[in-house]
Design an enzyme around this catalytic site. Structure first.
Site, PDB file in Angstrom:
ATOM      1  N   ASP A 111      -2.759   8.064  -2.559  1.00  0.00           N
ATOM      2  CA  ASP A 111      -4.125   8.625  -2.626  1.00  0.00           C
ATOM      3  C   ASP A 111      -4.511   9.246  -1.294  1.00  0.00           C
ATOM      4  O   ASP A 111      -3.864   9.024  -0.272  1.00  0.00           O
ATOM      5  CB  ASP A 111      -5.114   7.501  -2.955  1.00  0.00           C
TER       6      ASP A 111
ATOM      7  N   GLY B  12      -0.564   6.576   2.032  1.00  0.00           N
ATOM      8  CA  GLY B  12      -1.525   7.666   2.253  1.00  0.00           C
ATOM      9  C   GLY B  12      -2.495   7.336   3.364  1.00  0.00           C
ATOM     10  O   GLY B  12      -2.676   8.081   4.312  1.00  0.00           O
ATOM     11  N   PHE B  13      -3.086   6.160   3.260  1.00  0.00           N
ATOM     12  CA  PHE B  13      -4.103   5.744   4.237  1.00  0.00           C
ATOM     13  C   PHE B  13      -3.502   5.664   5.639  1.00  0.00           C
ATOM     14  O   PHE B  13      -4.099   6.115   6.614  1.00  0.00           O
ATOM     15  CB  PHE B  13      -4.643   4.373   3.842  1.00  0.00           C
TER      16      PHE B  13
ATOM     17  N   GLY C  97     -11.414   4.068  -0.112  1.00  0.00           N
ATOM     18  CA  GLY C  97     -12.417   4.886   0.555  1.00  0.00           C
ATOM     19  C   GLY C  97     -13.587   4.114   1.112  1.00  0.00           C
ATOM     20  O   GLY C  97     -14.625   4.680   1.454  1.00  0.00           O
TER      21      GLY C  97
ATOM     22  N   HIS D 144      -5.375 -20.475  12.043  1.00  0.00           N
ATOM     23  CA  HIS D 144      -6.730 -20.934  11.678  1.00  0.00           C
ATOM     24  C   HIS D 144      -7.535 -19.818  10.990  1.00  0.00           C
ATOM     25  O   HIS D 144      -8.184 -20.046   9.963  1.00  0.00           O
ATOM     26  CB  HIS D 144      -7.499 -21.428  12.910  1.00  0.00           C
TER      27      HIS D 144
ATOM     28  N   GLN E 167     -11.492   6.745  -5.666  1.00  0.00           N
ATOM     29  CA  GLN E 167     -12.091   7.306  -4.475  1.00  0.00           C
ATOM     30  C   GLN E 167     -13.461   7.898  -4.837  1.00  0.00           C
ATOM     31  O   GLN E 167     -14.027   7.564  -5.874  1.00  0.00           O
ATOM     32  CB  GLN E 167     -11.158   8.382  -3.874  1.00  0.00           C
TER      33      GLN E 167
ATOM     34  N   ASP F 129       0.863  -1.167   0.000  1.00  0.00           N
ATOM     35  CA  ASP F 129       0.000   0.000   0.000  1.00  0.00           C
ATOM     36  C   ASP F 129       0.905   1.222   0.000  1.00  0.00           C
ATOM     37  O   ASP F 129       2.085   1.143   0.363  1.00  0.00           O
ATOM     38  CB  ASP F 129      -0.920  -0.009   1.230  1.00  0.00           C
TER      39      ASP F 129
ATOM     40  N   ASP G 135      -8.096  -7.535   1.115  1.00  0.00           N
ATOM     41  CA  ASP G 135      -7.112  -7.656   2.197  1.00  0.00           C
ATOM     42  C   ASP G 135      -7.723  -7.119   3.476  1.00  0.00           C
ATOM     43  O   ASP G 135      -8.565  -6.205   3.411  1.00  0.00           O
ATOM     44  CB  ASP G 135      -5.859  -6.838   1.867  1.00  0.00           C
TER      45      ASP G 135
HETATM   46  N1  LIG Z   1     -10.206   0.781   3.916  1.00  0.00           N
HETATM   47  C1  LIG Z   1      -9.031   1.154   3.326  1.00  0.00           C
HETATM   48  C2  LIG Z   1      -7.858   0.506   3.697  1.00  0.00           C
HETATM   49  C3  LIG Z   1      -6.658   0.854   3.112  1.00  0.00           C
HETATM   50  C4  LIG Z   1      -5.417   0.150   3.559  1.00  0.00           C
HETATM   51  S1  LIG Z   1      -5.302  -1.404   2.678  1.00  0.00           S
HETATM   52  C5  LIG Z   1      -3.942  -2.086   3.457  1.00  0.00           C
HETATM   53  N2  LIG Z   1      -2.742  -1.561   3.459  1.00  0.00           N
HETATM   54  C6  LIG Z   1      -1.958  -2.437   4.105  1.00  0.00           C
HETATM   55  C7  LIG Z   1      -2.714  -3.450   4.522  1.00  0.00           C
HETATM   56  N3  LIG Z   1      -3.946  -3.232   4.090  1.00  0.00           N
HETATM   57  C8  LIG Z   1      -6.609   1.867   2.113  1.00  0.00           C
HETATM   58  N4  LIG Z   1      -5.415   2.197   1.535  1.00  0.00           N
HETATM   59  C9  LIG Z   1      -5.399   3.186   0.615  1.00  0.00           C
HETATM   60  N5  LIG Z   1      -4.222   3.518   0.039  1.00  0.00           N
HETATM   61  N6  LIG Z   1      -6.517   3.857   0.228  1.00  0.00           N
HETATM   62  C10 LIG Z   1      -7.726   3.565   0.746  1.00  0.00           C
HETATM   63  O1  LIG Z   1      -8.729   4.206   0.366  1.00  0.00           O
HETATM   64  C11 LIG Z   1      -7.814   2.524   1.743  1.00  0.00           C
HETATM   65  C12 LIG Z   1      -9.030   2.155   2.337  1.00  0.00           C
HETATM   66 ZN   LIG Z   2      -8.995 -24.532  11.279  1.00  0.00          ZN
END
Ligand SMILES: Nc1cc(CSc2ncc[nH]2)c2nc(N)[nH]c(=O)c2c1
Ligand SMILES: [Zn+2]
Length: 375
Positions: A149, A98-99, A219, A338, A192, A95, A269
Site C-alpha cells: 500500500d 510500502g510504509f 495511514g 518489562h 487508507q 508488513d 503493533d
Molecule cells: N503507522 C503505520 C505503520 C505501518 C508499519 S506497521 C509495522 N510494520 C512493521 C512493524 N510495524 C504501516 N504499514 C503499512 N503497510 N501501511 C500503513 O499505513 C502503516 C501505518
Molecule cells: Zn515489570
C-alpha cells in the site's frame, strides 16, 4: 478451500464497541484485542524467543523491506522460512514494505507499477511492486501478509489522497493475484484515506469487495493528533466486516491501544516499547519512568510496584539505572522485557474488561492512574 486465518467473535462489550475474539492461524491461535511485538530484522530487539514466550507474546511482526535488503528473503527461504530462521513457532505477521520505503528511503518515485527508491543502507536504486512484496512475503512464510500500500504523509491534500487510495486498491487486487499459497498464508488488505471520511469509506468498500480474511487500518499514527485518529476509527471500523480481524498499524501508546480497542480494533503493533526501553524509559501503571534519572540511584523498588513480570520481581530501579547509565546491554534487555510485558499484560486486562462489559470504566481508571487525564 479453508482460509489460512479465521476470526472467531467471542463477544462484544456492552459498554463500548470493543470485541473479544480469537484468531486461528497455521502457527496457533491468539486472543484479541492483542499487542504484537515488532521484530523488524527477525528479532524483537534484545529478546530471545524463550523470553518473548515467558512475557506472553503470541504473535510478532517482521518486515518485508528490511529482510529483503538484509539478509535477503532467499536466505530466509533456504533456512526453511522465517519461523525456522528465527526459532519462532508461533504466528508471524509481515508488513509489506510500502510504509518502510516511504519512511526510510529518499529518492522515492511512486508509479502505477510500483515504487522506485534508494536502498537506505547502500544507496543503490531499487524497485518494489505489489508482486515483489508478495514474492518476498511468500518466501518468508509469514502467517499473515500485508498488501502493498501507499501510506501518504499527514496531512495530505484530498485530491492526492483520493488518487492514492484508488492506486492502493488497484495494488491490493494485484497482491491478491500474486498470492501463491492462500491455504498457508492470509493476506490482509490495508484501508487508507487519511482523515477524509468519504475516502476511508471508498477504500473500505474497495477492499471488502475483494473479500480479504482480515483488514488493517493504515495511514494512522503518522503524526496526526490522537483525536483525529479516534475520529477516523469512529467512521472507518463500522465499514469493516464484524467477522474478520481489524489491525491498527503502528499503534501504539497505552492510551491509543485502549481507545482503539473501544473502537473495535483487534490487533495492534508498535516499536515504542522496545525503542523507548533502549534509552532507559519504562512504561509503568503510573506513567512513564526514566530510570536513568538520578532520583533512582538508591531506589531499591521494582520499576513498577504493580507489575508481576520477572524483571519487576527480581531487579531494582537502582540496579537497572546503574546498568543503563553504564550502557550495559543487560540493562536494556531488562527495560525491553518489562515494557513488552506491560503492553501484553495491558491487553490481557482489556480482554478481561470486555468480558465483564466494563471497558470504559477500565479506561477511566487506567487513564487516571497513568496520568493521561492530567491537563
Ligand atoms: N503507522 C503505520 C505503520 C505501518 C508499519 S506497521 C509495522 N510494520 C512493521 C512493524 N510495524 C504501516 N504499514 C503499512 N503497510 N501501511 C500503513 O499505513 C502503516 C501505518
Ligand atoms: Zn515489570
Amino acid at each position: 478451500m479453508k482460509p489460512a486465518v479465521t476470526y472467531e467473535l467471542i463477544k462484544t462489550c456492552k459498554q463500548s464497541g470493543a470485541r473479544l475474539g480469537k484468531v486461528h492461524t497455521p502457527h496457533g491461535t491468539f486472543e484479541t484485542p492483542i499487542f504484537m511485538p515488532v521484530g523488524t530484522l527477525a528479532t524483537v530487539k534484545t529478546m530471545s524467543p524463550e523470553e518473548l514466550k515467558e512475557l506472553g507474546a503470541e504473535i510478532i511482526l517482521s518486515n518485508t523491506y528490511h529482510l529483503w535488503l538484509r539478509p535477503g528473503h532467499d536466505i530466509v527461504k533456504e533456512a526453511g522460512g522465517l519461523h525456522k530462521f528465527m526459532n519462532w513457532d508461533r504466528p508471524i505477521l509481515t508488513d509489506s514494505g510500502g510504509f518502510q520505503v516511504f519512511s526510510l528511503s529518499d529518492l522515492r518515485e511512486i508509479k502505477e507499477e510500483g515504487v522506485h527508491f534508494r536502498n537506505h543502507l547502500s544507496g543503490e536504486k531499487l524497485f518494489l511492486s505489489p508482486e515483489g512484496a508478495m514474492e518476498i512475503q511468500n518466501a518468508l512464510g509469514s502467517d499473515i501478509m500485508m498488501a502493498f500500500d501507499e501510506c501518504p504523509p499527514y496531512p495530505a491534500e484530498y485530491d492526492y489522497m483520493k488518487a492514492s487510495v484508488e492506486r492502493t486498491s488497484r495494488w491490493a487486487e494485484r497482491c491478491l493475484k500474486g498470492h501463491a499459497r492462500p491455504e498457508d498464508q492470509a493476506l490482509f488488505g490495508i484501508v487508507q484515506g487519511g482523515e477524509y471520511e468519504e475516502l476511508r469509506k471508498q477504500s473500505a468498500r474497495d477492499l471488502v469487495s475483494l473479500d480479504f480474511p482480515g483488514y488493517a487500518v493504515g495511514g494512522l499514527s503518522v503524526g496526526e493528533p490522537k483525536d483525529v485518529m479516534n475520529r477516523v476509527l469512529d467512521f472507518t471500523t463500522p465499514h469493516l466486516p464484524e467477522n474478520k480481524p481489524r489491525y491498527l498499524m503502528g499503534v501504539g501508546s497505552p492510551d491509543s491501544l485502549i481507545d482503539g480497542a473501544i473502537r473495535g480494533i483487534d490487533m495492534f503493533d508498535c516499536v515504542l516499547p522496545t525503542r523507548i526501553a533502549r534509552n532507559g524509559t519504562c512504561m509503568t501503571s503510573e506513567g512513564r519512568l526514566v530510570v536513568r534519572n538520578a532520583k533512582y540511584a538508591r531506589d531499591f523498588r521494582p520499576i513498577d510496584e504493580k507489575c508481576d513480570c520477572h524483571v519487576c520481581r527480581t531487579y531494582s530501579r537502582a540496579y537497572i539505572r546503574h546498568l543503563v547509565k553504564a550502557n550495559e546491554t543487560f540493562g536494556f534487555r531488562l527495560t525491553s522485557y518489562h515494557n513488552l510485558y506491560f503492553l501484553v499484560n495491558l491487553m490481557k486486562q482489556v480482554r478481561q474488561a470486555i468480558m465483564e462489559d466494563r471497558l470504559l470504566d477500565f479506561r477511566n481508571e487506567f487513564f487516571e492512574m497513568y496520568g493521561f487525564n492530567k491537563p
